[in-house]
Design a protein around this motif. Structure first.
Motif, mmCIF file in Angstrom:
data_model
loop_
_atom_site.group_PDB
_atom_site.id
_atom_site.type_symbol
_atom_site.label_atom_id
_atom_site.label_comp_id
_atom_site.label_asym_id
_atom_site.label_seq_id
_atom_site.Cartn_x
_atom_site.Cartn_y
_atom_site.Cartn_z
ATOM 1 N N ARG A 79 0.966 -0.930 -0.198
ATOM 2 C CA ARG A 79 0.502 0.464 0.176
ATOM 3 C C ARG A 79 1.088 1.654 -0.292
ATOM 4 O O ARG A 79 0.910 2.218 -0.782
ATOM 5 N N ALA A 80 2.051 1.176 0.835
ATOM 6 C CA ALA A 80 2.834 2.648 0.726
ATOM 7 C C ALA A 80 3.429 2.731 -0.981
ATOM 8 O O ALA A 80 4.156 3.716 -1.038
ATOM 9 N N VAL A 81 3.841 1.601 -0.795
ATOM 10 C CA VAL A 81 4.694 1.354 -2.567
ATOM 11 C C VAL A 81 3.616 2.683 -3.523
ATOM 12 O O VAL A 81 3.684 2.900 -4.525
ATOM 13 N N ASP A 82 2.241 1.707 -3.408
ATOM 14 C CA ASP A 82 1.178 2.267 -4.526
ATOM 15 C C ASP A 82 0.919 3.999 -4.107
ATOM 16 O O ASP A 82 1.245 4.663 -4.752
ATOM 17 N N ASN A 83 0.931 4.062 -2.984
ATOM 18 C CA ASN A 83 0.757 5.666 -2.670
ATOM 19 C C ASN A 83 2.027 6.115 -2.946
ATOM 20 O O ASN A 83 2.044 7.681 -3.245
ATOM 21 N N TYR A 84 3.523 5.706 -2.594
ATOM 22 C CA TYR A 84 4.248 6.647 -3.307
ATOM 23 C C TYR A 84 3.963 6.782 -4.985
ATOM 24 O O TYR A 84 4.353 8.041 -5.197
ATOM 25 N N ARG A 85 4.332 5.612 -5.748
ATOM 26 C CA ARG A 85 4.378 6.269 -7.241
ATOM 27 C C ARG A 85 3.192 6.576 -7.860
ATOM 28 O O ARG A 85 3.036 7.887 -7.805
ATOM 29 N N SER A 86 1.937 6.756 -6.649
ATOM 30 C CA SER A 86 0.809 6.928 -6.849
ATOM 31 C C SER A 86 1.054 8.991 -7.090
ATOM 32 O O SER A 86 0.403 10.433 -7.705
ATOM 33 N N ALA A 87 1.339 9.795 -6.224
ATOM 34 C CA ALA A 87 2.296 10.741 -5.972
ATOM 35 C C ALA A 87 3.238 10.883 -7.046
ATOM 36 O O ALA A 87 3.378 12.432 -6.877
ATOM 37 N N LEU A 94 1.160 16.653 -13.246
ATOM 38 C CA LEU A 94 0.058 18.119 -12.371
ATOM 39 C C LEU A 94 2.097 19.574 -12.345
ATOM 40 O O LEU A 94 2.231 20.382 -12.376
ATOM 41 N N ALA A 95 2.996 19.316 -13.096
ATOM 42 C CA ALA A 95 4.526 19.274 -12.814
ATOM 43 C C ALA A 95 4.024 21.011 -13.790
ATOM 44 O O ALA A 95 4.816 21.708 -13.637
ATOM 45 N N PRO A 96 3.963 20.645 -14.702
ATOM 46 C CA PRO A 96 3.884 22.375 -15.511
ATOM 47 C C PRO A 96 2.527 23.360 -15.259
ATOM 48 O O PRO A 96 2.709 24.247 -14.905
ATOM 49 N N LEU A 97 1.425 22.657 -13.688
ATOM 50 C CA LEU A 97 0.949 23.919 -13.154
ATOM 51 C C LEU A 97 1.367 24.271 -12.499
ATOM 52 O O LEU A 97 1.619 25.254 -11.511
ATOM 53 N N TYR A 98 2.699 23.156 -11.215
ATOM 54 C CA TYR A 98 3.239 23.885 -10.306
ATOM 55 C C TYR A 98 4.454 24.913 -10.972
ATOM 56 O O TYR A 98 5.235 25.848 -10.278
ATOM 57 N N GLU A 99 4.572 25.085 -11.897
ATOM 58 C CA GLU A 99 5.316 25.672 -12.398
ATOM 59 C C GLU A 99 5.015 27.233 -12.770
ATOM 60 O O GLU A 99 5.794 28.171 -12.377
ATOM 61 N N LEU A 100 4.263 26.909 -13.627
ATOM 62 C CA LEU A 100 3.449 28.680 -13.313
ATOM 63 C C LEU A 100 2.701 29.292 -12.122
ATOM 64 O O LEU A 100 2.772 30.277 -11.819
ATOM 65 N N LEU A 101 1.908 28.678 -11.128
ATOM 66 C CA LEU A 101 1.619 28.695 -10.092
ATOM 67 C C LEU A 101 2.950 29.465 -9.221
ATOM 68 O O LEU A 101 2.779 30.666 -8.231
ATOM 69 N N SER A 102 4.188 28.890 -9.104
ATOM 70 C CA SER A 102 5.234 29.269 -8.350
ATOM 71 C C SER A 102 6.181 30.178 -9.082
ATOM 72 O O SER A 102 7.234 30.893 -8.285
#
Length: 261
Positions: A79-87, A94-102
């Motif tokens: 479960r921990a690995v699945d959560n990590y991979r999903s994150a 969402l990396a492009p959104l992080y770039e825009l908002l920051s």
């Protein structure tokens, strides 16, 4: 994986967890013998043997009469690995959104979690206009448009907006002054007709952070390639909190803009 492991051993176990995440998925619902596990993972018998040895040493699996199964620790690790991979996958998406908002200090802060279910459209090497096409698709389904934009206006964008304005759609847009100058000089005939419509409100303001579009029930954020000026990413969502944030941000910039039309 235990408390007295060295840093190197601990990191090796973490790597093993991520590299072999499929094992947890395969054994989550059934017990398997080594040949069955090798077939399920599409690996050689020798590789399956190494995986089983490693997992048994870490107490992630145990042997039963029916085959190998996950231990209680193994289930929790899965479960921990699945959560990590999903994150990680979600952060990358969402990396492009992080770039825009920051990229700038916004007068109204945004929570990235509001965009967890957002549609992210980026430029593809075979279709550089995918983000613009996404915007146009959303434009076709909305009865009103509010927002602001920062760069030169693509002809397709102008044509679609112009048609919707003539059809009666309410439009409120804040542009940076050079964009308004471009509209007046490059699209003179279209601009003259549109500027006379009561359903169009046009504002001018410097230093807009990115593109923002408020449709009937979705908010979109757009970023541009500074070298060629085309829309390179468009992120849109129907999240209520994100929409409320978009409205507040739009109101902030519109309230400090000069009315042109």
């Amino acid at each position: 994986m235990n408390a007295d492991q060295s840093g190197t051993e601990f990191e090796a176990d973490l790597l093993e967890l991520v590299r072999r995440h499929e094992v947890f998925d395969v054994l989550a619902s059934e017990s398997l013998e080594k040949p069955e596990l090798a077939a399920a993972l599409e690996v050689s018998p020798a590789t399956a043997h190494r995986i089983l040895t490693s997992f048994r040493e870490n107490d992630w699996i145990t042997r039963t009469d029916d085959g190998y199964v996950l231990t209680a620790v193994g289930k929790r690790m899965g479960r921990a690995v699945d959560n990590y991979r999903s994150a990680v996958i979600e952060t990358q998406r969402l990396a492009p959104l992080y770039e825009l908002l920051s990229s700038t200090a916004l007068p109204v802060a945004a929570d990235i979690d509001w965009f967890a279910d957002a549609t992210v459209t980026v430029v593809d090497q075979h279709d550089p206009y995918q983000p613009l096409n996404r915007f146009i698709d959303l434009l076709a389904d909305t009865g009103a448009l509010r927002g602001f934009d920062t760069t030169s206006v693509a002809p397709t964008y102008v044509d679609d907006i112009h048609e919707r304005i003539l059809a009666g759609m309410s439009v409120e847009i804040v542009f940076e002054p050079p964009v308004i100058d471009q509209l007046a000089t490059e699209y003179t005939d279209l601009a003259e007709v549109a500027f006379e419509r009561e359903n169009l409100s046009l504002f001018a303001r410097d230093d807009l952070p990115f593109g923002l579009a408020l449709f009937d029930d979705r908010v979109g954020i757009g970023g541009y390639d500074p070298q060629v000026g085309i829309l390179s990413v468009f992120v849109d969502t129907d999240d209520e909190d994100a929409y409320a944030w978009g409205e507040q941000l739009f109101d902030q910039y519109r309230s400090t803009a000069d009315r042109v039309v």
